[in-house]
Design a protein around this motif. Structure first.
Motif, PDB file in Angstrom:
ATOM      1  N   ALA A 119      60.862  34.390  40.531  1.00 50.89           N
ATOM      2  CA  ALA A 119      61.731  35.561  40.390  1.00 50.89           C
ATOM      3  C   ALA A 119      62.124  36.120  41.750  1.00 50.89           C
ATOM      4  CB  ALA A 119      61.027  36.630  39.550  1.00 50.89           C
ATOM      5  N   ARG A 120      61.174  36.153  42.691  1.00 55.12           N
ATOM      6  CA  ARG A 120      61.486  36.626  44.044  1.00 55.12           C
ATOM      7  C   ARG A 120      62.512  35.732  44.714  1.00 55.12           C
ATOM      8  NH1 ARG A 120      57.449  35.782  47.125  1.00 55.12           N
ATOM      9  NH2 ARG A 120      55.717  35.430  45.692  1.00 55.12           N
ATOM     10  N   CYS A 122      64.784  33.786  43.251  1.00 54.01           N
ATOM     11  CA  CYS A 122      66.099  33.940  42.609  1.00 54.01           C
ATOM     12  C   CYS A 122      66.788  35.219  43.070  1.00 54.01           C
ATOM     13  CB  CYS A 122      65.942  33.944  41.089  1.00 54.01           C
ATOM     14  SG  CYS A 122      65.483  32.353  40.383  1.00 54.01           S
ATOM     15  N   ALA A 123      66.042  36.320  43.112  1.00 52.54           N
ATOM     16  CA  ALA A 123      66.632  37.594  43.535  1.00 52.54           C
ATOM     17  C   ALA A 123      67.093  37.524  44.985  1.00 52.54           C
ATOM     18  CB  ALA A 123      65.613  38.718  43.354  1.00 52.54           C
ATOM     19  N   ASP A 124      66.276  36.897  45.823  1.00 46.38           N
ATOM     20  CA  ASP A 124      66.606  36.769  47.244  1.00 46.38           C
ATOM     21  C   ASP A 124      67.857  35.910  47.437  1.00 46.38           C
ATOM     22  OD1 ASP A 124      66.264  37.072  49.997  1.00 46.38           O
ATOM     23  OD2 ASP A 124      64.913  35.363  50.152  1.00 46.38           O
ATOM     24  N   GLU A 126      70.171  35.230  45.232  1.00 43.16           N
ATOM     25  CA  GLU A 126      71.350  35.896  44.662  1.00 43.16           C
ATOM     26  C   GLU A 126      71.935  36.894  45.656  1.00 43.16           C
ATOM     27  OE1 GLU A 126      72.538  37.872  40.414  1.00 43.16           O
ATOM     28  OE2 GLU A 126      70.807  38.723  41.454  1.00 43.16           O
ATOM     29  N   ARG A 127      71.073  37.643  46.340  1.00 48.50           N
ATOM     30  CA  ARG A 127      71.560  38.604  47.340  1.00 48.50           C
ATOM     31  C   ARG A 127      72.339  37.906  48.449  1.00 48.50           C
ATOM     32  NH1 ARG A 127      66.509  41.121  46.378  1.00 48.50           N
ATOM     33  NH2 ARG A 127      65.550  39.943  48.093  1.00 48.50           N
ATOM     34  N   LEU A 131      72.832  31.449  44.886  1.00 46.99           N
ATOM     35  CA  LEU A 131      72.074  31.258  43.660  1.00 46.99           C
ATOM     36  C   LEU A 131      71.974  29.766  43.321  1.00 46.99           C
ATOM     37  CD1 LEU A 131      70.673  33.201  41.717  1.00 46.99           C
ATOM     38  CD2 LEU A 131      72.676  32.990  40.228  1.00 46.99           C
ATOM     39  N   ILE A 153      63.535  33.576  33.157  1.00 48.41           N
ATOM     40  CA  ILE A 153      64.064  33.940  34.474  1.00 48.41           C
ATOM     41  C   ILE A 153      65.301  33.112  34.801  1.00 48.41           C
ATOM     42  CG2 ILE A 153      63.570  33.914  36.953  1.00 48.41           C
ATOM     43  CD1 ILE A 153      60.577  34.415  36.139  1.00 48.41           C
ATOM     44  N   HIS A 156      68.383  34.079  32.846  1.00 52.94           N
ATOM     45  CA  HIS A 156      68.985  35.319  33.358  1.00 52.94           C
ATOM     46  C   HIS A 156      69.953  35.033  34.495  1.00 52.94           C
ATOM     47  CE1 HIS A 156      69.294  39.492  34.680  1.00 52.94           C
ATOM     48  NE2 HIS A 156      69.015  39.084  35.907  1.00 52.94           N
ATOM     49  N   TYR A 157      69.618  34.058  35.330  1.00 50.77           N
ATOM     50  CA  TYR A 157      70.455  33.744  36.495  1.00 50.77           C
ATOM     51  C   TYR A 157      71.406  32.566  36.252  1.00 50.77           C
ATOM     52  CZ  TYR A 157      67.565  36.868  39.342  1.00 50.77           C
ATOM     53  OH  TYR A 157      66.919  37.968  39.863  1.00 50.77           O
TER      54      TYR A 157
END
Length: 395
Positions: A119-120, A122-124, A126-127, A131, A153, A156-157
């Protein structure tokens, strides 16, 4: 002189009479090329066995991962998430497509991809506007990853999940077959796997249209024409009819082979779990591992011996054992690629590599052979503790 015993291997092939019957049938039919009735039946039988809508028989599990990445639309420079605690074949196909692997640490509960680290990542990414297109999630040593959380997870992405179940044919996660929990699933039939075709693999999915594209690519992407016409890049990835016949002969005994490996694992637990510093690979609640290999860790500070001591002792008496996989983020081939650890303070995969060992676990292993492995390990622990006592440090 007493007869020399045969070497005890880590996970050798385990053959029966069924394979000989099937090979004889394939030879009699003269179908030994990478097409034929045994290939078709093997695909159907694997799909039925695991509950997938379709399957494509291929030359290796690596080939299956490669085609899955292409089906996921992976292009050069795309990011692809990948378990770090695995064999290099899980990640090599990412490089085939000139994509960029991003390695994800393990979690203690399963030794597989850590959902929080995923999750970390993917979020990183994406920013950064990077992605990933896909994630290669490994079911290590026959134990399912936390696919429920991982697929949540990735969904979601919008990330395609490729489940590398090379070692997990016959394993279950929440009652569902490993290899069917993502968008695409991978099995390996290498000589050391639970069932073998000598060398081979399988791509499974409920997306039958995608599987037809994979089947097309695997036969050199030959367009329908009387002559040889090719408009797409293809590969020589199909499994031969002869080897598929071996796989069919093996598949009928899949449940029995899994049962035997689980029994072997339990005998190791019964005889060795009392030793100080020894911990066996866990099986997550609600799942069933194949126990393809019995894997354990040895905490040298508690045990007074190390996993290397055990490896050396077993090697001296001609017993094959191996360290746990060296994490891919530590491999020279992947130097410089991103890695997301379990936490800022802990890299679980590095800890497992530094302490882990895999013991002989083939379904053909006899109790007598297993007792030799166990007795060798017990002797190493006894010698280690004797030396410790002689130093005056024994408590």
């Amino acid at each position: 002189m007493p007869a020399l015993r045969r070497k005890i291997y880590l996970s050798p092939p385990h053959l029966d009479v069924n394979e000989l019957k099937m090979i004889h049938e394939a030879l009699q039919s003269n179908w030994i090329a990478p097409l034929g009735p045994h290939v078709d039946r093997f695909e159907q039988e694997i799909a039925a066995s695991v509950g997938a809508k379709g399957a494509v028989a291929l030359s290796s599990g690596t080939a299956a991962i490669h085609l899955a990445l292409r089906l996921a639309g992976v292009q050069p420079n795309d990011k692809v998430l990948c378990s770090t605690l695995t064999f290099v074949a899980s990640a090599n196909p990412i490089l085939y497509e000139r994509a960029v692997p991003v390695f994800i640490d393990s979690e203690p509960d399963s030794w597989n991809m850590c959902p929080s680290a995923l999750a970390r990542a993917c979020a990183d990414l994406e920013r950064r506007g990077e992605l990933p297109k896909a994630a290669v999630v490994v079911d290590l040593y026959g134990q399912s990853a936390n696919m429920t959380e991982i697929t949540r997870i990735c969904s979601h992405y919008g990330i395609v999940v490729i489940e590398d179940a090379a070692e997990a044919l016959g394993a279950l996660h929440s009652g569902k077959a490993c290899g069917t929990l993502g968008d695409f699933g991978i099995y390996s039939f290498n000589g050391n796997k639970i069932i073998t075709t000598s060398g081979g693999g399988m791509l499974v999915s409920d997306d039958t249209e995608a599987l037809e594209r994979a089947r097309f690519w695997a036969l050199q992407a030959r367009d329908p024409a009387r002559h040889y016409e090719h408009s797409q890049l293809g590969f020589n990835y199909r499994l031969s009819n002869l080897l598929a016949s071996v796989g069919r002969g093996q598949l009928v005994n899949l449940d029995r082979k899994v049962m035997l490996r689980r029994q072997i694992f339990q005998r190791y637990v019964d005889r060795l779990s009392h030793l100080p510093g020894v911990s066996f690979m866990p099986e997550t609640i609600g799942d069933r591992s194949t126990r393809w290999l019995t894997a354990l860790t040895v905490d040298q500070a508690e045990a007074n011996v190390s996993n290397i001591d055990l490896l050396n002792a077993l090697e001296r008496v001609d017993i094959e054992a191996r360290p746990v996989w060296k994490p891919l983020h530590r491999q020279p081939l992947f130097d410089g690629y991103a890695y997301y650890p379990y936490s800022e303070e802990q890299s679980v995969s590095d800890e497992l590599f530094s302490q882990g060992i895999c013991l002989p676990s083939g379904s053909g292993l006899t109790e007598e052979e297993q007792n030799e492995v166990i007795d060798t390990i017990l002797e190493v622990f006894e010698k280690g503790n004797q030396a410790f006592r002689q130093k005056g440090d024994w408590r």
